[in-house]
Every structure is written in structure tokens, then in C-alpha cells.
Write an enzyme that holds these catalytic residues in place. Structure first.
Site, short mmCIF file in Angstrom:
data_model
loop_
_atom_site.label_atom_id
_atom_site.label_comp_id
_atom_site.label_asym_id
_atom_site.label_seq_id
_atom_site.Cartn_x
_atom_site.Cartn_y
_atom_site.Cartn_z
N TYR A 129 0.75 -1.30 0.08
CA TYR A 129 -0.24 0.10 0.09
C TYR A 129 0.86 1.31 0.03
CZ TYR A 129 -4.28 -2.66 1.12
OH TYR A 129 -5.19 -3.90 0.84
N PRO A 151 -16.21 -1.89 0.89
CA PRO A 151 -17.49 -2.25 1.34
C PRO A 151 -18.72 -1.06 0.66
CG PRO A 151 -16.21 -1.21 3.09
CD PRO A 151 -15.41 -1.55 2.07
N GLY A 187 -15.56 1.40 -2.99
CA GLY A 187 -14.37 2.36 -3.17
C GLY A 187 -15.16 4.03 -3.59
N GLY A 188 -16.24 4.01 -3.13
CA GLY A 188 -16.90 5.58 -3.30
C GLY A 188 -17.56 5.76 -4.51
N LYS A 189 -17.76 4.53 -5.55
CA LYS A 189 -18.46 4.79 -6.62
C LYS A 189 -20.12 4.76 -6.51
CE LYS A 189 -15.09 2.18 -9.49
NZ LYS A 189 -14.84 1.16 -8.65
#
Ligand code: NAP
Length: 291
Positions: free
Chosen positions: A52, A210, A213-215
Site C-alpha cells: 500500500y 464495502p 470504493g466510493g462509486k
């Protein structure tokens, strides 16, 4: 926020986990705030991976722990290994590939210990199934790390049910989780055996991305807001509650870089979705009712 064993043999993790994948995009002070806010909300488990932030996020987190050393004993650290990609930090790697050799697993776990500035990792996961993996080799690495006390518990990520079963058959201690992508944006695991296998092995899954990813979800906003209002909740809280209602006892890993959104997510454990509402949310994303 409550904590629960993710497997009958442990470890006990917070019901919602904080993921550090995106945390290289904020300042060191903001990372301190993200950690502190998480702990204040009862989110005590943190998800990392060696790769990451181009191999930098574990060290960013480790620096924060160095500034606040008393926090380590209040948290559980999860990290992953097995993916390699070309990077100035890894000059010997010239193509993206996976490496689940015992040498690499051992090296990567020891490097994570150094980066995080800790003497043990609570949970180590194989990040993705490696087409060249052999369970005996991975098992040998896990056994050694366990004997040395460097890693307390082990699991996998993105494994299929057959890969999970194969690897487990080579271990005399349990794989405690399979970390998978599941959300209202990605429902395959409801139907492909991932969650059935989790229940069979009593290894609760962790859910990555969950909130997709903000979509945004491609659904009628009026329906979403209507349901959220009925529960006195936000869409984020409904989406997390939808995951946590599943009997496989899914632990969502939230990825926000905003303390206020950590607080918002933590409140989702209070939302107890009605069964029919759960199915209506599934209908939003399937575009039709169950057959
Ligand atoms: P996510 O929580 O689904 O998405 C977080 C993203 O959504 C952030 O960019 C966030 O932006 C944005 N967002 C927009 N509206 C939001 C709202 N109302 N509340 C919260 N976030 C909102 O999760 P993710 O970051 O994709 O993944 C979570 C964690 O899963 C990662 O940190 C990592 O630990 C793990 N992961 C694992 C794998 C694997 O292969 N095992 C793969 C990917 C991720 P802001 O930052 O602006 O809030």
C-alpha cells in the site's frame, strides 16, 4: 462499537475495520487523527498490506505509532504479502507478479514488522491467490512465523472456495478469514460459494471496498434516500448494515481518509435492517427481484 472473534479460535477484532490503503494521500497529522478517531469509535483493527502507498503506508502508520506508542496495545494489525510490482523501492522487480514462496512470505512479514514498528502482526494474509502457489510451501512459512511469535493468526484474501479449502487442508491451525470484495456494488460472493465456505469453516470474511470504493450506485436516489430516512441513517450506514446482516458475519473494512466519515460508518452497527429491506436493497443492484 463491539468487538467479536472473527473465528472461534480468534482473534477478536472490531466489527468494522479501518483500511489504510488510501492513507498515503493525507498528512501525518491526519493519519494520527484517523487512528485516534477510529480508536475513539471502537474501531481497533487496522488493515494494511506491504504494497500500500507504493510500499510506504505501513511505515507512515508505524511513524504515527512511534509518536503515540501507547496505542499499539489497544489495536490489532492486519497486513498482507505476496504481490510484487515494479517500483523504485523494489528495483529487482521488473514485472507485476505474485510470490508466495516461503522465503518471500518470511521476508515480507519481517519487513512489515519493521515498517509498522511492532514486534508482532495480529493477522497476516496472502494478498491474492498466486497461480504458482503450493499450499505446503505457504504452510511452512506460516508455521515458522507462528512459532517465532511474529504473526499470531493467518488468513487469505481473494481466494476462491477451492483455494481456501486446499490451503486449509495443509494447516493444523485455522485460516481465520478470507478478505474478499463484497458490497452493494459487487455481489458475486453472495452466489459464488465465498460466503458458504466462510460459514463452513467458521472463518468470517472481511469485506474490502464495502462502499464500492466510493462509486455511486446506479439506483433511483429517491428510493435510497427514502429508505435511509426511514432508518434515520445515511446511505453509507445502510450499505454497511446490509453487509453486516449477512449470517457469515462479515467485517467491513472502510477506506475513508476523513475522520467524520469514520464516525458515520461506526454508527452503522446500530442499524438493524429488516429482512425485506435487505432484499429490496439487493433488488436495487440486481435490477429485479429474487426468482
Ligand atoms: P470504501 O470504504 O468502499 O471506499 C473508500 C473510498 O470511498 C474513499 O476514497 C472515500 O473517500 C470514498 N467515499 C465517498 N463517499 C464516502 C462516504 N460517505 N463514506 C466513506 N467513504 C466515502 O473502501 P476502499 O478504500 O476501496 O477499501 C477499503 C479497504 O479495503 C482498504 O483500505 C484496504 O485496507 C482494503 N482493500 C483490500 C483489497 C484486497 O485485495 N484485499 C483491495 C482493496 C482494498 P474519502 O477518503 O474522501 O472519504
Amino acid at each position: 462499537m463491539t468487538s467479536h472473534p472473527i473465528h472461534p479460535d480468534g482473534p477478536t477484532l472490531s466489527r468494522i475495520i479501518a483500511g489504510a490503503w488510501r492513507w498515503h494521500s493525507v498528512s501525518a497529522e491526519q493519519v494520527d487523527r484517523l487512528i485516534q478517531t477510529s480508536l475513539d469509535e471502537g474501531i481497533t483493527s487496522f488493515d494494511h498490506a506491504d504494497i500500500y502507498g507504493d510500499h510506504g503506508n505501513e511505515a507512515i502508520f508505524g511513524q504515527s505509532l512511534k509518536r503515540n506508542p501507547s496505542l499499539r496495545s489497544r489495536m490489532q494489525l492486519i497486513t498482507k504479502c505476496g504481490i510484487k510490482f515494479p517500483s523504485p523501492h523494489r528495483p529487482a522487480t521488473w514485472i507485476k507478479h505474485y510470490d508466495t514462496s516461503k522465503e518471500h512470505i518470511q521476508w515480507s512479514a519481517e519487513n512489515s514488522l519493521k515498517m509498522l514498528g511492532t514486534d508482532h502482526i495480529d493477522v497476516l494474509l496472502i494478498h491474492r491467490p498466486d497461480p504458482l502457489m503450493h499450499p505446503a510451501e505457504m504452510a511452512e512459512a506460516f508455521l515458522r512465523l507462528r512459532k517465532e511469535g511474529k504473526v499470531l493468526h493467518f488468513g487469505v484474501s481473494n481466494f476462491t472456495p477451492t483455494q481456501f479449502r486446499m490451503f486449509q487442508s495443509y494447516l493444523d491451525f485455522p485460516l481465520i478469514t478470507n478478505q474478499i470484495e463484497i458490497s452493494l456494488n459487487r455481489i458475486d460472493s453472495l452466489f459464488n460459494g465465498d460466503l458458504d465456505t466462510a460459514i463452513e469453516f467458521k472463518a468470517s470474511p472481511m469485506a474490502w471496498s464495502p462502499l464500492g470504493g466510493g462509486k455511486p450506485l446506479m439506483v433511483d436516489e429517491r428510493e435510497v434516500f427514502g429508505k435511509a430516512a426511514r432508518y434515520n441513517a445515511s446511505y453509507t450506514q445502510l450499505a454497511l448494515a446490509w453487509l453486516m446482516k449477512h449470517p457469515a458475519f462479515i467485517f467491513p473494512i472502510i477506506g475513508t481518509t476523513k475522520p467524520e466519515r469514520i464516525k458515520e460508518a461506526a454508527w452503522s452497527t446500530q442499524v438493524n435492517l429488516d429482512r425485506q429491506d435487505w432484499f429490496e436493497m439487493l433488488k436495487w443492484v440486481m435490477g429485479k427481484e429474487m426468482p
